[in-house]
Design an enzyme around this catalytic site. Structure first.
Site, short mmCIF file in Angstrom:
data_model
loop_
_atom_site.label_atom_id
_atom_site.label_comp_id
_atom_site.label_asym_id
_atom_site.label_seq_id
_atom_site.Cartn_x
_atom_site.Cartn_y
_atom_site.Cartn_z
N ASP A 40 0.86 -1.15 -0.07
CA ASP A 40 0.00 0.11 0.02
C ASP A 40 0.69 1.17 0.04
OD1 ASP A 40 -3.32 0.35 1.01
OD2 ASP A 40 -1.81 2.23 1.05
N TYR A 159 -12.66 8.15 -12.69
CA TYR A 159 -12.91 7.17 -11.91
C TYR A 159 -13.72 5.94 -12.84
CZ TYR A 159 -14.29 3.68 -8.19
OH TYR A 159 -14.36 2.62 -7.30
N LYS A 163 -12.20 2.50 -14.39
CA LYS A 163 -12.78 1.21 -14.04
C LYS A 163 -13.52 0.18 -15.03
CE LYS A 163 -11.82 1.32 -9.72
NZ LYS A 163 -10.90 0.46 -8.81
N ILE A 192 -19.79 0.05 -1.06
CA ILE A 192 -19.52 -0.77 0.16
C ILE A 192 -19.14 0.17 1.13
CG2 ILE A 192 -17.58 -2.53 0.90
CD1 ILE A 192 -19.47 -3.57 -1.30
N THR A 194 -17.15 1.70 3.44
CA THR A 194 -15.37 2.06 3.83
C THR A 194 -15.32 3.49 4.02
OG1 THR A 194 -14.75 2.33 1.46
CG2 THR A 194 -15.02 0.02 2.11
N1 LIG Z 1 -15.80 1.17 -1.40
C1 LIG Z 1 -16.77 1.05 -2.44
O1 LIG Z 1 -17.88 1.47 -2.44
C2 LIG Z 1 -16.21 0.70 -3.74
C3 LIG Z 1 -17.14 0.28 -4.72
C4 LIG Z 1 -16.54 -0.26 -5.80
C5 LIG Z 1 -15.35 -0.39 -6.18
N2 LIG Z 1 -14.43 0.00 -4.96
C6 LIG Z 1 -12.91 -0.20 -5.47
O2 LIG Z 1 -12.33 -1.09 -4.26
C7 LIG Z 1 -11.14 -0.78 -4.04
C8 LIG Z 1 -10.96 -0.32 -2.50
O3 LIG Z 1 -11.79 0.46 -2.09
P1 LIG Z 1 -11.92 0.67 -0.63
O4 LIG Z 1 -13.29 1.49 -0.34
O5 LIG Z 1 -11.55 -0.37 0.09
O6 LIG Z 1 -10.89 1.88 -0.47
P2 LIG Z 1 -9.66 2.48 0.68
O7 LIG Z 1 -9.39 3.72 0.39
O8 LIG Z 1 -10.06 2.01 2.07
O9 LIG Z 1 -8.59 1.40 0.11
C9 LIG Z 1 -7.66 1.84 -1.32
C10 LIG Z 1 -6.20 1.74 -0.96
O10 LIG Z 1 -5.39 1.85 -1.73
C11 LIG Z 1 -4.35 2.58 -1.43
N3 LIG Z 1 -3.80 3.49 -2.40
C12 LIG Z 1 -4.14 4.60 -3.02
N4 LIG Z 1 -3.29 4.83 -4.13
C13 LIG Z 1 -2.49 3.95 -3.92
C14 LIG Z 1 -1.12 3.65 -4.93
N5 LIG Z 1 -0.94 4.92 -5.79
N6 LIG Z 1 -0.52 2.84 -4.75
C15 LIG Z 1 -0.64 2.27 -3.76
N7 LIG Z 1 -1.83 2.19 -2.91
C16 LIG Z 1 -2.39 3.04 -3.09
C17 LIG Z 1 -5.01 3.72 -0.27
O11 LIG Z 1 -3.79 3.97 0.73
C18 LIG Z 1 -5.94 2.66 0.25
O12 LIG Z 1 -5.31 1.92 1.45
C19 LIG Z 1 -10.80 0.26 -4.87
O13 LIG Z 1 -10.13 0.02 -6.23
C20 LIG Z 1 -11.87 0.88 -5.12
O14 LIG Z 1 -12.20 1.70 -6.46
C21 LIG Z 1 -14.75 0.37 -3.85
#
Ligand SMILES: NC(=O)c1ccc[n+]([C@@H]2O[C@H](COP(=O)([O-])OP(=O)(O)OC[C@H]3O[C@@H](n4cnc5c(N)ncnc54)[C@H](O)[C@@H]3O)[C@@H](O)[C@H]2O)c1
Length: 265
Positions: A40, A159, A163, A192, A194
């Site tokens: 990360d 975004y 995706k 989700i 988060t």
């Molecule tokens: N939460 C939702 O509702 C949701 C819905 C659809 C898709 N997603 C996808 O799920 C994934 C995780 O989402 P989340 O809600 O757990 O988010 P989150 O922000 O908790 O986790 C994302 C992580 O990626 C890390 N990150 C960001 N830029 C980075 C980089 N350049 N290099 C390495 N690490 C990096 C961040 O530090 C973070 O820990 C993402 O790809 C997001 O697009 C989330």
């Protein structure tokens, strides 16, 4: 480790592993016997997840990595092999947080950063992981896409476009590496719970009320429900699944909605 562990003897690298969905995925894969490299940009968060896995009896190390940087991606795959001897599974979860803005107001730097992290990141990680997974005799790559890669919403052009492209990239990579016994799939979560999604709302009630009704199931999802899909696509349970995009979205994309109802997703 659970009895009949599904990932015993496997090594997995999870980017974005310090976050909510990446962390839940890393913990679940570890509980099924995988050795995990938690990667990360926030190195401290990656370290914390690796520590939690070890405290639960699993095997994990961590690394700080910016997936937009090619040399750091190479270092991350090298670190997995150095720590655990080989690599079987890559889970690309890291994604940038991009401000909401219409196209005519979105700064070019934000558009570029979204592409660098959300799309070039999985490309670079795959570029360096594929030779290692091939050497290990095969495995799986799981890309975290989004329901918004299938239906876009206003003010989130960068975004949603990254995706959508990631879903397409997944199918192409799957075709390229199928003969190497490597399966490549994407997961598309709905909303989700988060920090990433909660930050858009003042209170938990407002978040659940506003977002829950966008899903057929009438609620938002939890990170562990996405981790279950990551485990499925990483393990032999999905041995005949490749090039697919698994929607884990509570029926989000097929729910009929009124114009403008998507608002802040
Ligand atoms: N939460 C939702 O509702 C949701 C819905 C659809 C898709 N997603 C996808 O799920 C994934 C995780 O989402 P989340 O809600 O757990 O988010 P989150 O922000 O908790 O986790 C994302 C992580 O990626 C890390 N990150 C960001 N830029 C980075 C980089 N350049 N290099 C390495 N690490 C990096 C961040 O530090 C973070 O820990 C993402 O790809 C997001 O697009 C989330």
């Amino acid at each position: 480790m659970t009895p009949n562990a599904k990932m015993e003897g496997k090594v997995a690298l999870v980017t974005g592993g310090g976050g909510a969905i990446g962390g839940a995925s890393a913990r679940l894969l570890a509980s099924e016997g995988a050795k995990i490299l938690v990667a990360d940009e926030r190195g401290e968060m990656a370290k914390k997840v690796a520590q939690e896995i070890r405290e639960a009896g699993g095997n994990a190390e961590s690394i700080a990595v910016d997936v937009a940087d090619a040399s750091q991606c190479k270092s991350a795959t090298d670190a997995a092999v150095t720590a655990f001897g080989e690599l079987h599974v890559l889970v690309n979860v890291a994604a940038a947080v991009t401000p909401d803005a219409p196209v005519d107001e979105l700064p070019l730097e934000e558009w570029d950063r979204a592409f660098a992290v959300n799309l070039t990141g999985p490309f670079l990680m795959s570029k360096f992981a594929v030779p290692e997974i091939r050497k290990a005799g095969g495995g799986a790559i799981v890309n975290m896409a989004s329901q918004l890669g299938t239906i876009g919403v206003p003010n989130r052009s960068a975004y949603c476009t990254t995706k959508a492209a990631l879903i397409h990239f997944t199918t192409i990579l799957a075709a390229e590496v199928a003969d190497d016994n490597i399966r490549v799939n994407s997961v598309s979560p709905g909303v989700i719970e988060t920090p990433r999604t909660r930050r858009r709302f003042d209170t938990a009630e407002e978040f659940h009320e506003s977002r829950g009704k966008l899903h057929m199931l009438g609620r938002v999802g939890q990170p562990e429900e996405i981790a279950n899909a990551v485990l499925f696509l990483s393990a032999e349970d999905s041995s005949f699944v490749t090039a697919t995009n698994l929607l884990v979205d509570g029926g989000y994309i097929y729910l009929k909605r009124q114009p403008g109802e998507n608002g802040k997703v």
